[in-house]
Scaffold this motif. Structure first.
Motif, short mmCIF file in Angstrom:
data_model
loop_
_atom_site.label_atom_id
_atom_site.label_comp_id
_atom_site.label_asym_id
_atom_site.label_seq_id
_atom_site.Cartn_x
_atom_site.Cartn_y
_atom_site.Cartn_z
N VAL A 1 0.71 -0.83 -0.04
CA VAL A 1 -0.47 0.17 0.12
C VAL A 1 0.99 1.41 -0.12
CG1 VAL A 1 -1.77 0.60 1.34
CG2 VAL A 1 -2.05 -0.94 1.04
N GLN B 1 -3.70 0.90 -2.96
CA GLN B 1 -2.94 -0.50 -3.08
C GLN B 1 -2.47 -1.12 -4.69
OE1 GLN B 1 -2.72 -3.41 -1.36
NE2 GLN B 1 -1.32 -4.05 -2.21
N THR C 1 0.12 -4.16 -6.87
CA THR C 1 0.39 -5.21 -6.42
C THR C 1 1.07 -5.33 -7.89
OG1 THR C 1 -1.63 -5.69 -5.23
CG2 THR C 1 -0.31 -7.34 -6.46
#
Length: 122
Positions: A93, A117, A119
């Motif tokens: 994050v 976030q 990823t």
């Protein structure tokens, strides 16, 4: 008070790019150095990059140097983090923050966004 809102996170493959944005409102954004931090699950919040009030100086964590670029547009009350050549270990994050010093220590920042976030898949 300064309110900060991050955006631009998402899922990307390793080697890809993302651009995070930080929208500021409230007191004059240009009065504050700005920083980007990140926090992965089970880990402490870590410094990513910081930029001075005017944007003339920037500082980076060794882990992102050469891959990430921090910038700001004071006229638009915006901050940015361009992330290239992303790696799975960049998954976290990401938070933008504003404070009195262009520091790498989270404790020196007074204002924080809610985080976005990022990823990175392998």
């Amino acid at each position: 008070q300064v309110q900060l809102v991050e955006s631009g996170g998402g899922l990307v493959q390793a080697g890809g790019s993302l651009r995070l944005s930080c929208a500021a409102s409230g007191r004059t954004f240009s009065s504050y150095p700005m920083g980007w931090f990140r926090q992965a699950p089970g880990k402490a919040r870590e410094f990513v990059a910081t930029i001075t009030r005017s944007g003339d100086s920037t500082y980076y964590a060794d882990s992102v140097k050469g891959r990430f670029t921090i910038s700001r547009d004071n006229a638009k009350n915006m901050g940015y983090l361009q992330m290239n050549s992303l790696k799975p270990e960049d998954t976290a994050v990401y938070y933008c923050a504003a404070g009195p010093f262009p520091s790498g220590a989270p404790s020196t920042y007074d204002y924080w966004g809610q985080g976005t976030q990022v990823t990175v898949s392998s």
